[in-house]
Every structure is written in C-alpha cells, then in structure tokens.
Design a protein around this motif. Structure first.
Motif, PDB file in Angstrom:
ATOM      1  N   ASP A  58      26.169 -13.936   4.682  1.00  0.00           N
ATOM      2  CA  ASP A  58      26.622 -14.029   6.068  1.00  0.00           C
ATOM      3  C   ASP A  58      27.874 -13.175   6.209  1.00  0.00           C
ATOM      4  O   ASP A  58      28.555 -12.886   5.220  1.00  0.00           O
ATOM      5  CB  ASP A  58      26.922 -15.499   6.399  1.00  0.00           C
ATOM      6  CG  ASP A  58      27.306 -15.718   7.849  1.00  0.00           C
ATOM      7  OD1 ASP A  58      26.888 -14.938   8.720  1.00  0.00           O
ATOM      8  OD2 ASP A  58      28.030 -16.693   8.113  1.00  0.00           O
ATOM      9  N   LEU A  59      28.218 -12.789   7.418  1.00  0.00           N
ATOM     10  CA  LEU A  59      29.434 -11.994   7.628  1.00  0.00           C
ATOM     11  C   LEU A  59      30.628 -12.826   8.046  1.00  0.00           C
ATOM     12  O   LEU A  59      31.726 -12.656   7.533  1.00  0.00           O
ATOM     13  CB  LEU A  59      29.189 -10.916   8.688  1.00  0.00           C
ATOM     14  CG  LEU A  59      28.296  -9.763   8.296  1.00  0.00           C
ATOM     15  CD1 LEU A  59      28.260  -8.735   9.423  1.00  0.00           C
ATOM     16  CD2 LEU A  59      28.733  -9.131   6.994  1.00  0.00           C
ATOM     17  N   ARG A  60      30.432 -13.689   9.004  1.00  0.00           N
ATOM     18  CA  ARG A  60      31.546 -14.436   9.601  1.00  0.00           C
ATOM     19  C   ARG A  60      31.660 -15.803   8.948  1.00  0.00           C
ATOM     20  O   ARG A  60      30.896 -16.711   9.248  1.00  0.00           O
ATOM     21  CB  ARG A  60      31.341 -14.602  11.100  1.00  0.00           C
ATOM     22  CG  ARG A  60      31.052 -13.321  11.836  1.00  0.00           C
ATOM     23  CD  ARG A  60      32.277 -12.423  11.948  1.00  0.00           C
ATOM     24  NE  ARG A  60      31.955 -11.227  12.715  1.00  0.00           N
ATOM     25  CZ  ARG A  60      31.949 -10.007  12.206  1.00  0.00           C
ATOM     26  NH1 ARG A  60      32.230  -9.811  10.946  1.00  0.00           N
ATOM     27  NH2 ARG A  60      31.661  -8.969  12.964  1.00  0.00           N
ATOM     28  N   GLY A  66      32.128 -11.684   4.859  1.00  0.00           N
ATOM     29  CA  GLY A  66      31.038 -11.165   4.053  1.00  0.00           C
ATOM     30  C   GLY A  66      31.215  -9.717   3.619  1.00  0.00           C
ATOM     31  O   GLY A  66      30.844  -9.358   2.503  1.00  0.00           O
ATOM     32  N   LEU A  67      31.770  -8.875   4.486  1.00  0.00           N
ATOM     33  CA  LEU A  67      31.978  -7.474   4.108  1.00  0.00           C
ATOM     34  C   LEU A  67      32.940  -7.363   2.932  1.00  0.00           C
ATOM     35  O   LEU A  67      32.716  -6.583   1.997  1.00  0.00           O
ATOM     36  CB  LEU A  67      32.476  -6.651   5.293  1.00  0.00           C
ATOM     37  CG  LEU A  67      31.486  -6.463   6.441  1.00  0.00           C
ATOM     38  CD1 LEU A  67      32.120  -5.652   7.568  1.00  0.00           C
ATOM     39  CD2 LEU A  67      30.197  -5.814   5.962  1.00  0.00           C
ATOM     40  N   VAL A  87      22.604  -8.575   4.234  1.00  0.00           N
ATOM     41  CA  VAL A  87      23.442  -9.297   5.183  1.00  0.00           C
ATOM     42  C   VAL A  87      22.534 -10.032   6.164  1.00  0.00           C
ATOM     43  O   VAL A  87      21.555  -9.475   6.668  1.00  0.00           O
ATOM     44  CB  VAL A  87      24.377  -8.326   5.936  1.00  0.00           C
ATOM     45  CG1 VAL A  87      25.066  -9.021   7.099  1.00  0.00           C
ATOM     46  CG2 VAL A  87      25.394  -7.729   4.976  1.00  0.00           C
ATOM     47  N   VAL A  88      22.866 -11.300   6.412  1.00  0.00           N
ATOM     48  CA  VAL A  88      22.165 -12.122   7.398  1.00  0.00           C
ATOM     49  C   VAL A  88      23.215 -12.500   8.438  1.00  0.00           C
ATOM     50  O   VAL A  88      24.144 -13.255   8.133  1.00  0.00           O
ATOM     51  CB  VAL A  88      21.545 -13.371   6.746  1.00  0.00           C
ATOM     52  CG1 VAL A  88      20.829 -14.216   7.783  1.00  0.00           C
ATOM     53  CG2 VAL A  88      20.588 -12.976   5.620  1.00  0.00           C
ATOM     54  N   ASP A  99      28.359  -0.545   9.367  1.00  0.00           N
ATOM     55  CA  ASP A  99      29.494  -1.208   8.715  1.00  0.00           C
ATOM     56  C   ASP A  99      29.049  -1.929   7.446  1.00  0.00           C
ATOM     57  O   ASP A  99      29.720  -1.870   6.418  1.00  0.00           O
ATOM     58  CB  ASP A  99      30.161  -2.217   9.659  1.00  0.00           C
ATOM     59  CG  ASP A  99      30.822  -1.556  10.852  1.00  0.00           C
ATOM     60  OD1 ASP A  99      31.060  -0.330  10.828  1.00  0.00           O
ATOM     61  OD2 ASP A  99      31.099  -2.288  11.836  1.00  0.00           O
ATOM     62  N   CYS A 100      27.905  -2.598   7.521  1.00  0.00           N
ATOM     63  CA  CYS A 100      27.389  -3.341   6.364  1.00  0.00           C
ATOM     64  C   CYS A 100      26.983  -2.386   5.245  1.00  0.00           C
ATOM     65  O   CYS A 100      27.310  -2.614   4.072  1.00  0.00           O
ATOM     66  CB  CYS A 100      26.213  -4.217   6.769  1.00  0.00           C
ATOM     67  SG  CYS A 100      26.671  -5.578   7.857  1.00  0.00           S
TER      68      CYS A 100
END
Length: 137
Positions: A58-60, A66-67, A87-88, A99-100
């Motif tokens: 996950d990112l947030r 996540g990044l 990334v999900v 970005d990912c």
C-alpha cells in the motif's frame, strides 16, 4: 489469471484490515500463502525474517509510506532487493504509476482490487523477475 499458485508466498503491507482480508481471501482461492503487515516498518522486518516471492505494498500508511518502504527494499545489499513489488493503492493521481515505478515498484494495481487484474499483475511481475517462465499460470 492464476489457476494454481500453491508455492507462492506473498507479504501484503497494508494498514487497512478490511483491505488485507479481501486481498488475502482473493489470493487464498488460488492457494497463495499471504502474510500481513499492518504498516511499513513491520513489513520491512518481516522481509528480513521471511522468504517471500512477492510483496504487495500500500502507499498511504501511518509512519513510513509505501514509496519509502520500496526504496528501502531496493537499497538492500542482498537478493531480497530484487523481490517483486506491486503497489496496491487507491491513489489515482496522474503520476502515480510513474512515481511508483521510479521508487522501484514493478507494477501498480488500483483499489478496489479486481481479482483478475491483481492476478495478471502478479503473473507478469513474477515472470519478468524470474526469467524462467511463468510462476503463476
């Protein structure tokens, strides 16, 4: 789509328990084993201690995003730096995919997660990383 993936171990790093449950249930249909981490630091520790074929990120999340976690994975001095990472995310910004990928992710799947899209991304990613043909059929 995955028909059988009984030898695949996935770590899903996601702070939302419901999202973890939904994805774990989807993957369980194909026999994929899923470990869960509720935040990035726990996920990084689990990578240290475990043996995974793929990371779903996950990112947030609270704390480390996540990044940043992906950058930590890619900076590892061992073979785990090459672990496939998908990334999900629910982030639909115009540059999210770029970005990912720039952070080192292999692919991006948008929420709400579609079983077919997730399995397709996993198959592509693991085949590309493995180089010996599809792991997921």
């Amino acid at each position: 789509m995955i028909v059988e993936a009984a030898d695949v171990d996935v770590l899903f790093v996601e702070d939302n328990e419901m999202n973890r449950r939904v994805v774990k249930d989807m993957l369980g249909v194909a026999g994929v084993r899923v470990d869960e981490a509720p935040e990035a630091m726990t996920g990084l520790r689990m990578i240290d201690e475990g043996d995974y074929d793929l990371i779903l990120m996950d990112l947030r999340m609270p704390g480390m995003d996540g990044l940043t976690a992906i950058r930590h994975i890619r900076a590892r001095p061992d073979d785990k730096a090459r672990l496939p990472v998908i990334v999900v995310t629910a982030d639909t910004s115009l540059t999210i995919r770029e970005d990912c990928l720039a952070a080192g992710a292999d692919d991006v799947v948008l929420k709400p997660v579609s079983m077919n899209l997730l399995f397709d991304a996993m198959g592509r990613t693991m085949t590309a990383r493995d180089g010996d043909g599809p792991i997921l059929e």
